[in-house]
Motif scaffolding. Structure first.
Motif, PDB file in Angstrom:
ATOM      1  N   ILE A 596      19.243  11.523  -3.425  1.00 23.28           N
ATOM      2  CA  ILE A 596      19.757  10.186  -3.715  1.00 23.28           C
ATOM      3  C   ILE A 596      18.689   9.383  -4.453  1.00 23.28           C
ATOM      4  O   ILE A 596      17.544   9.305  -4.026  1.00 23.28           O
ATOM      5  CB  ILE A 596      20.172   9.464  -2.415  1.00 23.28           C
ATOM      6  N   ARG A 597      19.089   8.788  -5.554  1.00 21.61           N
ATOM      7  CA  ARG A 597      18.169   7.964  -6.346  1.00 21.61           C
ATOM      8  C   ARG A 597      18.140   6.549  -5.756  1.00 21.61           C
ATOM      9  O   ARG A 597      19.161   5.889  -5.694  1.00 21.61           O
ATOM     10  CB  ARG A 597      18.607   7.936  -7.807  1.00 21.61           C
ATOM     11  N   VAL A 598      16.946   6.132  -5.340  1.00 23.13           N
ATOM     12  CA  VAL A 598      16.785   4.872  -4.620  1.00 23.13           C
ATOM     13  C   VAL A 598      15.996   3.888  -5.467  1.00 23.13           C
ATOM     14  O   VAL A 598      14.979   4.247  -6.071  1.00 23.13           O
ATOM     15  CB  VAL A 598      16.074   5.099  -3.274  1.00 23.13           C
ATOM     16  N   TYR A 599      16.460   2.655  -5.519  1.00 26.48           N
ATOM     17  CA  TYR A 599      15.706   1.571  -6.162  1.00 26.48           C
ATOM     18  C   TYR A 599      15.603   0.414  -5.167  1.00 26.48           C
ATOM     19  O   TYR A 599      16.609  -0.022  -4.603  1.00 26.48           O
ATOM     20  CB  TYR A 599      16.395   1.094  -7.444  1.00 26.48           C
ATOM     21  N   VAL A 600      14.387  -0.081  -4.945  1.00 20.06           N
ATOM     22  CA  VAL A 600      14.151  -1.221  -4.051  1.00 20.06           C
ATOM     23  C   VAL A 600      14.051  -2.486  -4.891  1.00 20.06           C
ATOM     24  O   VAL A 600      13.145  -2.619  -5.720  1.00 20.06           O
ATOM     25  CB  VAL A 600      12.877  -1.014  -3.209  1.00 20.06           C
ATOM     26  N   HIS A 601      14.974  -3.395  -4.673  1.00 16.30           N
ATOM     27  CA  HIS A 601      15.003  -4.657  -5.422  1.00 16.30           C
ATOM     28  C   HIS A 601      14.463  -5.759  -4.516  1.00 16.30           C
ATOM     29  O   HIS A 601      15.213  -6.418  -3.776  1.00 16.30           O
ATOM     30  CB  HIS A 601      16.443  -4.956  -5.859  1.00 16.30           C
ATOM     31  N   HIS A 602      13.180  -5.969  -4.575  1.00 15.60           N
ATOM     32  CA  HIS A 602      12.556  -6.954  -3.688  1.00 15.60           C
ATOM     33  C   HIS A 602      11.166  -7.281  -4.208  1.00 15.60           C
ATOM     34  O   HIS A 602      10.508  -6.454  -4.841  1.00 15.60           O
ATOM     35  CB  HIS A 602      12.456  -6.408  -2.256  1.00 15.60           C
ATOM     36  N   GLY A 603      10.721  -8.499  -3.932  1.00 16.40           N
ATOM     37  CA  GLY A 603       9.365  -8.890  -4.291  1.00 16.40           C
ATOM     38  C   GLY A 603       9.285  -9.493  -5.687  1.00 16.40           C
ATOM     39  O   GLY A 603      10.231  -9.446  -6.493  1.00 16.40           O
ATOM     40  N   ALA A 619      20.654   4.413 -10.469  1.00 13.66           N
ATOM     41  CA  ALA A 619      20.411   4.509  -9.027  1.00 13.66           C
ATOM     42  C   ALA A 619      21.705   4.808  -8.284  1.00 13.66           C
ATOM     43  O   ALA A 619      22.805   4.444  -8.718  1.00 13.66           O
ATOM     44  CB  ALA A 619      19.800   3.208  -8.503  1.00 13.66           C
ATOM     45  N   ASP A 620      21.547   5.484  -7.149  1.00 13.48           N
ATOM     46  CA  ASP A 620      22.668   5.701  -6.233  1.00 13.48           C
ATOM     47  C   ASP A 620      22.659   4.664  -5.109  1.00 13.48           C
ATOM     48  O   ASP A 620      23.711   4.270  -4.604  1.00 13.48           O
ATOM     49  CB  ASP A 620      22.591   7.102  -5.616  1.00 13.48           C
ATOM     50  N   LEU A 621      21.458   4.271  -4.702  1.00 13.85           N
ATOM     51  CA  LEU A 621      21.302   3.340  -3.591  1.00 13.85           C
ATOM     52  C   LEU A 621      20.301   2.256  -3.977  1.00 13.85           C
ATOM     53  O   LEU A 621      19.160   2.554  -4.347  1.00 13.85           O
ATOM     54  CB  LEU A 621      20.793   4.081  -2.333  1.00 13.85           C
ATOM     55  N   VAL A 622      20.738   1.009  -3.931  1.00 15.43           N
ATOM     56  CA  VAL A 622      19.871  -0.130  -4.224  1.00 15.43           C
ATOM     57  C   VAL A 622      19.608  -0.859  -2.910  1.00 15.43           C
ATOM     58  O   VAL A 622      20.545  -1.279  -2.223  1.00 15.43           O
ATOM     59  CB  VAL A 622      20.522  -1.088  -5.241  1.00 15.43           C
ATOM     60  N   ILE A 623      18.341  -0.977  -2.547  1.00 10.38           N
ATOM     61  CA  ILE A 623      17.953  -1.614  -1.292  1.00 10.38           C
ATOM     62  C   ILE A 623      17.374  -2.994  -1.592  1.00 10.38           C
ATOM     63  O   ILE A 623      16.498  -3.128  -2.443  1.00 10.38           O
ATOM     64  CB  ILE A 623      16.902  -0.765  -0.537  1.00 10.38           C
ATOM     65  N   THR A 624      17.867  -4.001  -0.904  1.00  9.74           N
ATOM     66  CA  THR A 624      17.323  -5.352  -1.060  1.00  9.74           C
ATOM     67  C   THR A 624      17.327  -6.036   0.294  1.00  9.74           C
ATOM     68  O   THR A 624      17.826  -5.486   1.289  1.00  9.74           O
ATOM     69  CB  THR A 624      18.134  -6.155  -2.097  1.00  9.74           C
ATOM     70  N   THR A 625      16.780  -7.243   0.350  1.00  9.63           N
ATOM     71  CA  THR A 625      16.711  -7.993   1.601  1.00  9.63           C
ATOM     72  C   THR A 625      17.727  -9.133   1.569  1.00  9.63           C
ATOM     73  O   THR A 625      18.263  -9.493   0.518  1.00  9.63           O
ATOM     74  CB  THR A 625      15.308  -8.583   1.809  1.00  9.63           C
ATOM     75  N   TYR A 626      17.973  -9.702   2.740  1.00 13.49           N
ATOM     76  CA  TYR A 626      18.926 -10.820   2.815  1.00 13.49           C
ATOM     77  C   TYR A 626      18.436 -12.007   1.989  1.00 13.49           C
ATOM     78  O   TYR A 626      19.223 -12.666   1.300  1.00 13.49           O
ATOM     79  CB  TYR A 626      19.130 -11.237   4.278  1.00 13.49           C
ATOM     80  N   GLY A 627      17.132 -12.279   2.048  1.00 10.53           N
ATOM     81  CA  GLY A 627      16.595 -13.389   1.272  1.00 10.53           C
ATOM     82  C   GLY A 627      16.729 -13.179  -0.219  1.00 10.53           C
ATOM     83  O   GLY A 627      17.128 -14.085  -0.967  1.00 10.53           O
ATOM     84  N   THR A 628      16.416 -11.947  -0.687  1.00  8.78           N
ATOM     85  CA  THR A 628      16.527 -11.642  -2.114  1.00  8.78           C
ATOM     86  C   THR A 628      17.990 -11.674  -2.563  1.00  8.78           C
ATOM     87  O   THR A 628      18.302 -12.156  -3.656  1.00  8.78           O
ATOM     88  CB  THR A 628      15.911 -10.273  -2.411  1.00  8.78           C
ATOM     89  N   ALA A 629      18.884 -11.160  -1.717  1.00  6.84           N
ATOM     90  CA  ALA A 629      20.307 -11.168  -2.074  1.00  6.84           C
ATOM     91  C   ALA A 629      20.818 -12.593  -2.237  1.00  6.84           C
ATOM     92  O   ALA A 629      21.645 -12.877  -3.116  1.00  6.84           O
ATOM     93  CB  ALA A 629      21.119 -10.434  -1.013  1.00  6.84           C
ATOM     94  N   THR A 630      20.321 -13.512  -1.415  1.00  5.11           N
ATOM     95  CA  THR A 630      20.733 -14.911  -1.525  1.00  5.11           C
ATOM     96  C   THR A 630      20.220 -15.521  -2.823  1.00  5.11           C
ATOM     97  O   THR A 630      20.949 -16.227  -3.536  1.00  5.11           O
ATOM     98  CB  THR A 630      20.223 -15.704  -0.314  1.00  5.11           C
ATOM     99  N   ARG A 631      18.952 -15.231  -3.155  1.00  6.05           N
ATOM    100  CA  ARG A 631      18.365 -15.810  -4.372  1.00  6.05           C
ATOM    101  C   ARG A 631      18.947 -15.188  -5.642  1.00  6.05           C
ATOM    102  O   ARG A 631      19.131 -15.874  -6.642  1.00  6.05           O
ATOM    103  CB  ARG A 631      16.844 -15.611  -4.345  1.00  6.05           C
TER     104      ARG A 631
END
Length: 994
Positions: A596-603, A619-631
């Motif tokens: 699985i191709r993973v990309y972390v969208h944070h920081g 990417a197959d899976l994009v990982i982010t945080t609740y704060g980043t998703a809100t912004r």
């Protein structure tokens, strides 16, 4: 986005706004400085009120007031304390507070309600419920020197328990002007009940000529109870004293039934072929209802612990009060020793319909047959799939069976446990008998239900509908007066609606690309997730902590990619999680699903603009945080997501918060929530998570509150609970670690309390802190008193840890603390056995002292994880602890490491200083007690005997049933104890010293 807060002060509802778009300016250090990002009172919704300003005690740092979580502004939690701020407010008079809160209870796109305002809205609903049920009495009070006619609540029985829950759950900001909990709550409830009573009472209680200004005071008072002006100017002092005394006696008598022992009534059904019902009298413990003594045994000299000296007098006095609520009791009171009375069916119905609710609300015990109070008439829905017989659920789904497929359905009327025909129903309606035996079972027939049932038989009762329409009918649950009580479905719908789809369906095998083996229950979870996805439905995977929700989710992604056509592009999955779990998802994906191709969208270095969309395409899976998703909401909304997954989905349990609204606004074909605690405090949290998974499925929040939340939480309505379980069951999968049928090879968790004694130095310091802090507590009130109580508790807990923890003088550690001595002994045993241990403390400053001392004392590694570490350092510590074979200790800050970590290398867990929320401690313990653990886990909770630690532990044990709500806010519930109760709580037992 504007966040609206609510408080109560001096008989008025106080509203103020917090504008998240305003800059966080640094406030001056002068007293009563203006709140830097409070909204002008004119920005609040148009409500009747007066703009003003108030000094509020609010959580603050040196930089300024701490923004509410609803604003979405992230700030450091360090150095937070209460400080005064001048805030623009809108003051709504008490008489106008109820309609204002009703309006504010409705969701809005223009503003969010803060927890304090939501609390007041719920309190307003409670007040209206009291008024509707007549749980109020008229009173004569003095307001601003003028006699005034007011309604006051009568709080006995279950209502008194609910009132205590409101007191224990009051957010501090509701009383931010400095009032205490008891005064603030009583003041607010009195005003809201008075307003609610006037809204449900007729325009005039007594008809005839209106009482003029010279009429007798009682006549004027009765008229003022429903008049627009409740005041009674010019009342003569003698008349006022006489009327007030009589009304005070009335209110006092209404509360007399709320003692430790109460009179109880039990209704018995007639024997077959008979029409004689039995009503038994008894005495019952209000604290322990299992202590029950029938009146006939009382007259024979029977007793149970806690009975008054003359139980016969208590029984007769209680029956004398009850006769006002059930006049037929006067027949039984003719006997010198009343024990029970015989009544006919009509009288039994009178007792069930009218007397029983009044008696129960007044504090009497009432025991009724199991069927009493339930809706007797309902609907049974039968559906039959059109698929060929023998086709499995899995095969049906794989062959394209979806929510648009047609199924045959039939609706039947049900009374009790049996189906009735239209002819039988018409005959029952003609007889007009309220209590009737149908096929051997007694049922209570309600006129409204019968009318609804007769109307229903004229509608279409069979035919064909799509599977999706049938599913929505089940979730809707029928009508208010004609609920859906039974569903009989076969095939795919049968499996889905049974709530056991994961167990019935043939498991989807572990994908070939999955690096590892799924346990059987995990394969069933994968099958359930895959099944819901094929139908376009979302779900809540609510497996207990540590049962592998991450692995099941990753295997779902792999299974979908394995079954997709080679030329088909799979839309990516967006996974939103707390920041502390980002690394865990990265590592678990690399471990179990490396393809699985993973990309972390944070920081700050995350890609933006077109680069973001190009990255997501690969990417197959994009990982982010609740704060980043809100912004980054607007950016995320432009992606064609196949699925949105929320891990630790309790983060969106409050539907009005910015991050919950942002997450729900991200479009996706299906949605998945992962949480071990789908309901932490209130059912509204389940609605919020369900509304994310399947938007609109449970209807609007207002309807959910009226239909499920209030009946279940306030009235413990079993029918409403069953209906909610039927509505949500198809979309929730929950398994527990303690269920051996789910997982049989997880080792045991052995919990024990380790009792420690204080040294003489600790005892001296402890006593000095008590004497010093009690003098401060006695001389303070409101917010200041609450702060002093919390400060005293903190100091006493620090003394229990070690004198150096309290004094902060850098002094030596050995031989000065009973707790530390016990930890040294235990740590030596653990290291000698070649084991590893987790040691949790809630105080980072104590961990910083303890870590070098233990490392030198044991000559072994002692790792230390706290909130000040970078993500890279945290990951390195966890990696070392999990994979280094050397015995070692891992010292952890409870707040920084209580969730999200996998530390199964440890088979010992020590809670050095207790956090008084059992759920928080359990979460920390589950860092070790989870899948991957091969040994029994020994959990030890250190408690200093004879100190407040032992006493609060005893309180928690007594309040286990209420632990989640009472102790769920940490230690705040203790701050509202009386001074005498605090003195007893803090007092040092001589046995505490060794």
């Amino acid at each position: 986005m504007l966040v609206i807060h609510g408080g109560w002060s001096d008989g008025q509802l106080m509203l103020w706004g917090e504008d998240a778009t305003r800059p966080l300016t640094t406030g001056s250090r002068a007293a009563e400085r203006p709140h830097p990002f409070a909204a002008p009172a004119g920005d609040l919704p148009g409500l009747p009120g007066s703009p003003a300003s108030a000094i509020l005690q609010l959580p603050s740092t040196g930089r300024g007031p701490v923004p509410s979580p609803e604003t979405g502004v992230e700030t450091s939690g360090r150095g937070v304390k209460l400080a005064p701020w001048r805030v623009p407010v809108l003051l709504v008079p008490g008489d106008a507070a109820l309609p204002a809160l009703r309006e504010l209870a409705e969701p809005s796109d223009d503003w969010l309600a803060a927890p304090d305002l939501r609390y007041l809205c719920v309190l307003a609903g409670y007040a209206c419920d009291l008024a509707r049920r007549g749980r109020m009495l008229p009173q004569l009070v003095t307001e601003h020197g003028v006699a005034t006619a007011r309604w006051r609540p009568v709080l006995t029985g279950a209502d008194a328990a609910t009132y205590r829950d409101f007191a224990e759950g009051m957010p501090p900001s509701v009383r931010a002007t400095g009032g205490g909990v008891a005064v603030t709550l009583r003041n607010a409830l009195d005003a809201l009940v008075d307003s609610g009573a006037r809204s449900v009472m007729p325009e005039r209680i007594l008809h005839g000529h209106r009482a003029g200004p010279k009429a007798p005071l009682p006549d004027r008072w009765i008229a003022a109870l429903t008049a627009g002006d409740p005041t009674l100017p010019g009342a003569k002092p003698a008349e006022e004293r006489e009327l007030r005394a009589a009304l005070d006696d009335w209110l006092r008598a209404a509360h007399e039934a709320n003692g430790p022992v109460r009179v109880s009534f039990r209704l018995f059904e007639p024997q077959p072929g008979d029409d004689e019902w039995g009503l038994e009298f008894a005495l019952q413990s209000a604290e322990d209802p299992s202590l029950y003594l029938p009146a006939e045994e009382i007259w024979a000299g029977g007793r149970f612990p806690g009975l008054p000296a003359r139980p016969d007098e208590t029984l007769l006095a209680g029956l004398g009060r009850a006769v006002r609520l059930f006049p037929l009791l006067h027949v039984a009171l003719r006997d010198q020793e009343p024990g029970r009375m015989a009544i006919d069916t009509a009288e039994a119905h009178e007792f069930l319909r009218h007397a029983a609710p009044l008696l129960q609300a007044a504090g009497f015990g009432v025991q009724l047959p199991a069927w009493a109070g339930r809706k007797a008439v309902g609907l049974k829905l039968t559906t039959r799939s059109r698929k060929p017989k023998g086709t499995s659920t899995r095969a049906a789904a794989d062959s394209g069976f979806g929510l648009q497929e047609l199924v045959d359905f039939r609706l039947d009327l049900v009374i009790g446990d049996g189906v009735v025909s239209a002819e039988e129903l018409a005959e029952l309606a003609r007889l007009k008998v309220p209590l009737v035996r149908v096929r051997g079972q007694w049922v209570e027939l309600d006129d409204r239900q019968l009318r609804a049932a007769l109307k229903a038989v004229t509608r279409r009762r069979e035919g064909e509908l799509t599977a999706g329409e049938i599913l929505q009918q089940v979730v809707d649950g029928g009508e208010e007066d004609l609920p859906l009580v039974e569903v009989d479905a076969d095939g795919m719908l049968g499996d889905l609606l049974s709530g056991q789809a994961a167990d019935r369906m043939q498991p989807v095998p572990t994908p070939a690309a999955f690096q590892g083996s799924l346990r059987p229950y995990q394969e069933r979870g994968l099958s359930w997730l895959h099944f819901l996805t094929r139908l376009g439905l979302g779900g809540i995977l609510a497996d207990d902590m540590g049962l592998g929700k991450t692995a099941q989710t990753l295997s779902l992604l792999l299974a979908e990619r394995a079954t997709a056509a080679t030329d088909q592009r799979m839309s990516p999955t967006l996974l939103i999680c707390p920041m502390s779990l980002v690394s865990n998802w990265q590592k678990e994906a690399a471990r179990f699903a490396p393809s699985i191709r993973v990309y972390v969208h944070h920081g700050g270095s995350r890609v933006r603009g077109d680069d973001f969309y190009d990255t997501v395409d690969d990417a197959d899976l994009v990982i982010t945080t609740y704060g980043t998703a809100t912004r980054d909401l607007e950016t995320l909304k432009k992606v064609d997501w196949g699925r949105v997954v929320c891990d630790e989905a309790q983060a969106i349990k409050n539907s009005g918060t910015r991050q919950a609204q942002a997450v729900r606004a991200v479009p996706a074909r299906t949605r998945l929530a992962l949480t071990g605690t789908p309901v932490e405090n209130h059912l509204a949290e389940l609605w919020s998570i369900m509304d994310f998974c399947n938007p609109g499925m449970l209807g609007p929040a207002k309807r959910f509150r009226r239909r499920f939340q209030e009946p279940i939480e306030i009235h413990q309505d079993e029918d409403a609970a069953a209906a909610l379980k039927r509505a949500t069951g198809p979309f929730v999968l929950r398994r527990l670690k303690t269920d051996k049928t789910i997982i049989s090879d997880l080792p045991e968790k052995n919990e024990m309390k380790v009792w420690c004694t204080l040294t003489a130095e600790q005892a001296t310091l402890y006593q000095a802190v008590v004497e010093d802090m009690m003098s401060e507590i006695e001389g303070s009130e409101g917010i200041q008193r609450r702060g002093n109580v919390l400060a005293a508790m903190t100091k006493l807990k620090q003394v229990c840890n070690h004198p150096a923890h309290l004094l902060k003088d850098g002094s030596r550690l050995p031989a000065r603390s009973g707790k530390l001595a016990r930890l040294e002994e235990l740590a030596e045993e653990i290291i000698e056995d070649g084991d590893k241990a987790l040691i949790f403390t809630q105080y980072a400053e104590w961990g910083a002292l303890l870590q070098p001392y233990l490392a030198a004392h044991l000559d072994r590694p002692v790792l230390w994880l706290h909130g000040g570490l970078s993500k890279a350092k945290r990951d390195a510590l966890v990696e070392r602890f999990q994979h280094d074979d050397e015995p070692m200790l891992f010292l952890l800050s409870l707040k920084a490491a209580g969730t999200g970590l996998n530390l199964t290398a440890a088979n010992h867990v020590v809670h050095f200083d207790r956090w008084w929320n059992p759920a928080v401690e359990d979460q920390a313990t589950d860092r070790a007690f989870r899948i991957g653990q091969s040994r029994d886990v020994q959990v030890r909770k250190f408690i200093c005997t004879g100190t407040l630690e032992e006493k609060i532990d005893a309180m928690i044990e007594r309040k286990k049933a209420l632990a989640s709500s009472v102790v769920g806010t940490g230690e705040d519930w203790i701050t509202d104890l009386s001074t005498d109760q605090l003195r007893e709580l803090f007092a040092l037992d001589p046995a505490a010293v060794r």
